[in-house]
Every structure is written in C-alpha cells, then in structure tokens.
Design an enzyme around this catalytic site. Structure first.
Site, short mmCIF file in Angstrom:
data_model
loop_
_atom_site.label_atom_id
_atom_site.label_comp_id
_atom_site.label_asym_id
_atom_site.label_seq_id
_atom_site.Cartn_x
_atom_site.Cartn_y
_atom_site.Cartn_z
N VAL A 104 -91.91 -110.05 -32.62
CA VAL A 104 -90.63 -109.33 -32.58
C VAL A 104 -89.56 -110.20 -31.92
CG1 VAL A 104 -91.79 -107.07 -32.51
CG2 VAL A 104 -91.16 -108.20 -30.35
N HIS A 120 -93.76 -105.85 -37.35
CA HIS A 120 -93.74 -105.02 -36.15
C HIS A 120 -92.34 -104.80 -35.59
CE1 HIS A 120 -98.26 -106.17 -35.48
NE2 HIS A 120 -98.10 -105.26 -36.41
N SER A 191 -104.74 -113.50 -33.48
CA SER A 191 -106.15 -113.19 -33.22
C SER A 191 -106.74 -112.45 -34.42
CB SER A 191 -106.29 -112.36 -31.95
OG SER A 191 -105.46 -111.23 -32.03
P1 OAD Z 1 -102.77 -112.19 -29.86
O1 OAD Z 1 -102.30 -112.37 -28.45
O2 OAD Z 1 -103.77 -111.15 -30.17
O3 OAD Z 1 -103.36 -113.56 -30.39
C1 OAD Z 1 -102.67 -114.76 -30.20
C2 OAD Z 1 -103.51 -115.85 -30.82
O4 OAD Z 1 -102.77 -117.06 -30.70
C3 OAD Z 1 -104.87 -116.09 -30.17
O5 OAD Z 1 -105.87 -116.13 -31.16
C4 OAD Z 1 -104.71 -117.45 -29.48
O6 OAD Z 1 -105.92 -118.22 -29.49
C5 OAD Z 1 -103.67 -118.10 -30.35
N1 OAD Z 1 -102.86 -119.12 -29.69
C6 OAD Z 1 -102.56 -119.28 -28.39
N2 OAD Z 1 -101.75 -120.34 -28.21
C7 OAD Z 1 -101.52 -120.87 -29.43
C8 OAD Z 1 -100.76 -121.97 -29.92
N3 OAD Z 1 -100.05 -122.74 -29.10
N4 OAD Z 1 -100.78 -122.21 -31.26
C9 OAD Z 1 -101.48 -121.43 -32.11
N5 OAD Z 1 -102.22 -120.38 -31.71
C10 OAD Z 1 -102.24 -120.10 -30.39
O7 OAD Z 1 -101.43 -111.99 -30.75
P2 OAD Z 1 -101.28 -111.39 -32.21
O8 OAD Z 1 -102.42 -111.76 -33.10
O9 OAD Z 1 -99.90 -111.73 -32.63
O10 OAD Z 1 -98.58 -105.63 -32.02
O11 OAD Z 1 -101.34 -109.85 -31.89
C11 OAD Z 1 -101.10 -108.96 -32.93
C12 OAD Z 1 -100.42 -107.74 -32.44
O12 OAD Z 1 -101.11 -107.21 -31.31
C13 OAD Z 1 -99.03 -107.95 -31.91
O13 OAD Z 1 -98.04 -108.08 -32.92
C14 OAD Z 1 -98.82 -106.70 -31.11
C15 OAD Z 1 -100.17 -106.54 -30.44
O14 OAD Z 1 -100.62 -105.25 -30.35
C16 OAD Z 1 -97.62 -104.73 -31.74
O15 OAD Z 1 -96.90 -104.82 -30.77
C17 OAD Z 1 -97.51 -103.63 -32.75
#
Ligand code: OAD
Length: 247
Positions: A104, A120, A191
C-alpha cells in the site's frame, strides 16, 4: 550460485511475452519499509486486531487513524529502490505487462510504474464511509484526524483492505485474468501465504505459466517456482535485467 539463478531467470523471462509481476512487502524492504512477517515486522508493536480491522475502526476511528498517520509519516520519507526502478522499465519491455502489488506504500508509482493493480489498496487514498467518494491525499500530517468528507460530512477511512474485508473485485479479477494468460509470473518479496493474492500464483501455474521467485528466504512458493533467485530484490531484479540486456 546466484549467477546461475539469475541466468536461469533471464532465460525464462527472455522467452516470455506476457508477463505478470506480483510484489509483496519484500520489494520495499531495501527502501526501509518493514515487512509483515519478518523480525521487527509491522504488526509486532501494534497487534493487527487493534488497528487494521473494521471493528477497530468502528470502536475508535481516532486510534486507527493515529496508527495510519504514523505509517504515512514513515512512508512519506522512503524512496523506491533499484528493484522498483527496473520493474517500472519493464512496463515498456514486455507486452502485455501487468504489475500487481500487495503493498500500500505507492513506491511502484513513485518509481514510474504507470499502472499498478493494488490488491490491498493504498495508504495515500482516503475513502468516505458515507458516500464512498475516493480521494488522493499525501499530506502528512493530515489537516484533521479523523478526516471528514467535504461533500457529505461522513467519516473517512484509509482506502486499505483490512483483515476480514474483501479485496476490490475489479482489481482482483483483472489480476486473475492476467495471471491465467501469462507466460511467466514473477513473485517478488512475498511470503505467498495471504490469500486471495497468493492464489494468483496457483492460478498462473495451473494455466501453464512458469513461476520465477525473488526472495532471499525460502517461501511457500518453493514447490511452485521453476526458478528461485535467492537474493534481495534490490540486487536480484537489476541483475536479471542486466542478464536480459546481454541476451
Ligand atoms: P510478508 O512480510 O509476509 O513477506 C515478505 C517476504 O519478503 C518474506 O518472504 C521475506 O523473506 C521477503 N523479503 C524480505 N526482504 C526482502 C528483500 N530485500 N527482497 C525480496 N524479498 C524480501 O509480506 P507479504 O507477502 O507482502 O495484507 O504479505 C502479504 C500481506 O500480508 C500484506 O499485503 C498484508 C499482510 O497481511 C494486508 O494488509 C491486507
């Protein structure tokens, strides 16, 4: 090791025409934005059940807005990183190219991406709970908290999908259609455990797309991805871009 992964990703991508990119919090990590599930993640200090739900907003809109004010203040000071910048250039390299994000923060647009499917919502957009009017507002701090609609006087809220709410149907269906017809879907910094966003990966794979993952850590995607580049996106995505340019 990384060199091989980058070369394989560039091979897969170089043969593709229709490309979808799905980003998550990790793409903004190198800009200084905390991820959700990592150490120091956003919700550790502020339990989600107290801020990012419609129930919390109904109970105490001022409290929820103070939380989003602090996030807006933090995000106003961050800049896109080289990962965002390469993705902005790819909109002119592939056709069709669809950028879908769970973030966001607005950093893809700040890097120059013209069209971003924000699953989102956006922290920079405000929605009226009365008349539904949407407006963009980047002022930090806001003039009034909680803000009120200038048209109907209704209470305004962040245009963000809260826990327990449904995603915007038009955006989700456009993203799903693109996922079903793409050659390659690149998942960057997610993730891949939050649905329905993560479902796009399964839909793409079921329709025959190759999945490329960019994530320094192994994720729920490991079994689905044809190629995983295990490096931070600010490094990995420019490396893949450079390898593509050499082809
Ligand atoms: P997460 O915090 O679940 O996952 C972030 C991912 O990024 C992890 O798998 C890390 O290993 C990876 N990561 C960390 N540093 C990185 C880097 N420099 N380059 C690449 N990858 C890296 O975040 P999201 O998958 O975005 O929803 O989470 C999904 C949703 O969960 C969010 O949009 C939010 C939350 O609930 C809402 O707010 C509706």
């Amino acid at each position: 090791m990384i060199t091989e992964q980058v070369a394989r990703a560039a091979d897969v991508l170089g043969a593709a025409t229709r490309v979808v990119v799905l980003t998550g919090a990790g793409v903004s990590a190198e800009s200084g934005v905390a991820t959700f599930r990592g150490a120091g993640g956003l919700w550790e200090g502020s339990p989600v059940s107290r801020v990012a739900t419609p129930e919390a907003f109904a109970a105490d809109p001022g409290r929820v807005w103070r939380f989003y004010e602090s996030r807006r203040r933090q995000l106003a000071g961050v800049r896109p990183n080289p990962g965002h910048e390469v993705l902005a250039r790819w909109q002119d390299r592939f056709f069709p190219f669809t950028l879908v994000t769970q973030n966001v923060d607005g950093l893809h647009q700040a890097a120059g991406s013209r069209r971003v499917l924000e699953l989102h919502g956006s922290i920079w957009r405000i929605a009226c709970t009365g008349c539904g009017r949407l407006r963009e507002d980047r002022s930090v701090p806001l003039a009034h908290v909680p803000p009120r609609c200038v048209h109907c006087g209704g209470l305004e809220r962040p245009d963000i999908v809260w826990f327990g709410e449904v995603l915007p149907a038009d955006i989700l269906s456009e993203a799903a259609a693109a996922a079903r017809r793409c050659d390659v879907l690149i998942a960057i910094g997610t993730s891949a455990v939050v649905f329905p966003a993560a479902g796009l990966l399964h839909e793409a794979a079921a329709a025959g797309a190759q999945i490329i993952e960019v994530n320094p850590e192994e994720s729920a995607l490991a079994a689905l991805a044809a190629v995983a580049v295990r490096a931070p996106s600010g490094v990995a995505v420019p490396l893949v871009d450079a390898a593509l340019a050499r082809r």
